[in-house]
Every structure is written in C-alpha cells, then in structure tokens.
Scaffold this active site. Structure first.
Site, mmCIF file in Angstrom:
data_model
loop_
_atom_site.group_PDB
_atom_site.id
_atom_site.type_symbol
_atom_site.label_atom_id
_atom_site.label_comp_id
_atom_site.label_asym_id
_atom_site.label_seq_id
_atom_site.Cartn_x
_atom_site.Cartn_y
_atom_site.Cartn_z
ATOM 1 N N GLU A 91 0.826 -1.209 0.000
ATOM 2 C CA GLU A 91 0.000 0.000 0.000
ATOM 3 C C GLU A 91 0.859 1.257 0.000
ATOM 4 O OE1 GLU A 91 -3.817 -1.576 2.663
ATOM 5 O OE2 GLU A 91 -2.634 0.149 3.314
ATOM 6 N N CYS A 341 -3.718 1.579 8.066
ATOM 7 C CA CYS A 341 -2.589 1.094 7.284
ATOM 8 C C CYS A 341 -2.629 -0.428 7.187
ATOM 9 C CB CYS A 341 -1.291 1.559 7.941
ATOM 10 S SG CYS A 341 0.168 1.073 7.039
#
Length: 361
Positions: A91, A341
């Site tokens: 990511e 996250c």
C-alpha cells in the site's frame, strides 16, 4: 531478475557507469531524465548517451510494480495498492494538506512487529522492499499527478506504511538519500519523517547518520505493563531502553521528535495515562518533543479495540497541555475508505484466498 534503476543513488550510478568505461558525469543526464523529466521508459531518455542507456537497460528496469487497485476518498486521499513482480501487494497513500501533498510509503511486505491494534501486522513479513521499490512508490504517485496535468508535485514524505522502516534500515536510508537529493526530486529533509516502533539501536544509528530527516516514535502507552500488552516489541525493548535511545537522539541531533500515541477507548486514553505520559517525557525532553494524538481507525480483525470518544481525546489533550507538553491531534484522512494502514491489502488478499477456495470446491 533485474534490479530497479530507482534504487541507485546518484553517486552509486556514477560509479557504476565509470566501472563500465563511461564518464561519471553522464550519470547526471540519467538522473535528470528520471527525476526532473520523469520519463517512464528508456526510449524517452533522449538526453543520456545511447551507450549509457543500453548498459542500464541491460542491467536495470524502471518499473517493478503495477497498480492493482485504488481507493479515492472525498477528502482527496488516494490509497494505491501496488502489485510487485513476485505477486506481493503493498500500500501507498497520497494525502492532500494545506501545506502540500504528502505520500506515505511502505518499506516491507508485511510486518513482524505485531502491534495488537494494527492492520499492517495481520500478515507476517515475507520480505523487505528494496530501495528502488520504495522510491518507485513516490514516482508512481508523481506520475499519476503528472498525468492529471495540474502541475502538482509530491512535497512531503512519511515513512509510516506497512512494515518497520528500521528493520529495513539500509534500504530505507538509501531511499531517503535518493528522494532528498537536490539534483533529483529535491524533497527537503524537514519534509520527510520516518516512524519507528522503537528499535533503540537503530534510533542511535539514525541519530549518527547523515540523513537529517524527522523522526517519529510510536509509543502508544506510558508504562511497560500496558505497552507490552498492546505492542509485543516492548518485551524486547522496554520503555526505559527506548527512552534512553530517544535521549541520545535529542542530544546528538538537537532536532524535534514526535511521539505517536494512538488513542484506544478505555485502554490507554484516560487522564491518568496522560499524566503518566507527561511524567515519562519529563521536563528535560519537553522542548524538543511533540506528542501526536491519533484517533484510532477500527480494524475488523481487532474488534477488541475501539476509537476513543471525542470527549476523551479532548481531556487527554488538555491534560498534556496543562503539564506543559507540546501536543496535537492528527487530522484524519481517508476515513470513508480503508483508512487503517494495511487494511486494503489484507482485504484484497483475504478476498483472493476466498475466491481460490470457492473455485476449488
């Protein structure tokens, strides 16, 4: 498998070319093409000598990842899920602020720190990212901005994505040297922040380095009992050892340091925790320490943790301020998408596994 061209610092690129009979100065033309004109192929590298380009193309690739999917928030936050050449997913997040555009990069595939509230650690670390793979995240976001044609550029970087940056120290350090190089992206050191869960030895190494960028330490609890319960790293590196390394950093650099503190409802968000945190920071450290209070983004797999109430956040903040501690509450980004996250990555991997399982039935 060829290495990433983005993984070479300018000095290393110059030395590599010289070893192959080229003038060291020719590295500047390659660097200019990559980071100023931001080419996406060797064919576009027209200002570099053809023999240099041929040598590089034989040894290095420019692209090591593709965009797998993305999520876009109403507030302008964009979360990219990139697929690496080995099939792994990582990511990267682009956030819009009043002061510019920041990008949060990932340094590892998975994470072994194992914080009990964090989505990044849902999948154990399988490998470190190379310096080139970390740089390429920034370049992919910048290329995206270039295609939009608004003349925007990445102005700030936070190394706070999936993984523990100090567990991949050498590649992280090369990444910083590349993106802050004045002949390249020229992102100022004060616009770059690295976050660690508290690897004390590496904090000392970081203090002694030439990197000169900002440091943030994820503390999240004011005492060993509580921190060990929510962050297993505290068993190996207790708070006393961590604070000693912070003292070393402050004395060695005289730079401000951020202590990150995620507020978990009825776990670490009471007034007594705030007072204990203020005592831990102490009067000596206060001029150079800022506490960044972070509202928790809930994660399905960690349902035991919830976001603190606004009243609790305000009370915690007020208690710190009354003790003379500099503090702030982090502005939230991307709350209407998978904000935590590692959350998008874990969802995609879980969905792929479910599909494969269904197909095999």
């Amino acid at each position: 498998m060829k290495d990433s061209l983005y993984g070479l610092t300018l000095d290393r690129l110059a030395a590599w070319l010289e070893e192959r009979g080229q003038k060291k100065s020719r590295a500047s033309a390659v660097w200019e093409a990559l980071y100023r004109r931001r080419v996406t192929s060797y064919e576009q590298m027209t200002e570099a000598r053809p023999e240099c380009v041929a040598l590089l193309e034989d040894q290095y690739v420019i692209h090591t990842m593709t965009e797998h999917t993305r999520q876009e928030s109403a507030d302008g936050t964009v979360k990219y899920l990139f697929k690496l050449r080995d099939g792994n997913l990582i990511e990267t997040v682009r956030m819009r602020h009043k002061f510019g555009l920041s990008v949060c990069v990932t340094t590892q595939v998975g994470c072994n720190i194992g914080c009990s509230f964090c989505a990044s650690g849902l999948l154990a670390k399988s490998r470190d990212l190379s310096a080139g793979e970390i740089v390429e995240q920034i370049m992919n976001v910048q290329h995206d901005l270039d295609r939009a044609g608004q003349g925007e550029r990445v102005t700030h970087i936070v190394v706070m994505g999936i993984g523990e940056p100090f567990d991949n120290y050498d590649n992280m350090a090369d990444f910083i040297r590349i993106v802050k190089d004045p002949k390249g992206l020229a992102i100022g050191p004060r616009h770059i922040t690295v976050s660690t869960s508290g690897l004390a030895g590496k904090i000392r190494e970081f203090a002694d380095s030439d990197l000169q960028v900002n440091l943030a330490v994820s503390l999240h609890a004011p005492n060993n009992e509580l921190r060990t319960r929510i962050m297993k790293i505290n068993r190996a590196i207790p708070i006393e050892k961590l604070m000693e390394s912070i003292d070393y950093y402050l004395e060695r650099t005289n730079r401000r340091l951020t202590i990150e503190y995620i507020l978990l409802k009825d776990v670490n968000d009471r007034k007594e925790h705030a007072l204990e945190l203020a005592e831990l920071i102490g009067e000596k450290r206060r001029p150079l320490v800022n506490v960044n209070l972070i509202p928790y983004n809930p994660v399905d797999e960690h349902s035991q943790y919830q976001r603190s109430e606004q009243e609790s956040i305000r009370a915690f903040y007020d208690a710190l301020k009354k003790q003379g501690v500099s503090c702030s509450v982090r502005l939230e980004h991307g709350t209407d998408i998978d904000a935590a996250c590692g959350q998008l990555r874990s969802k995609q991997i879980r969905a792929s596994r479910d599909e494969a399982k269904a197909a095999s039935v």
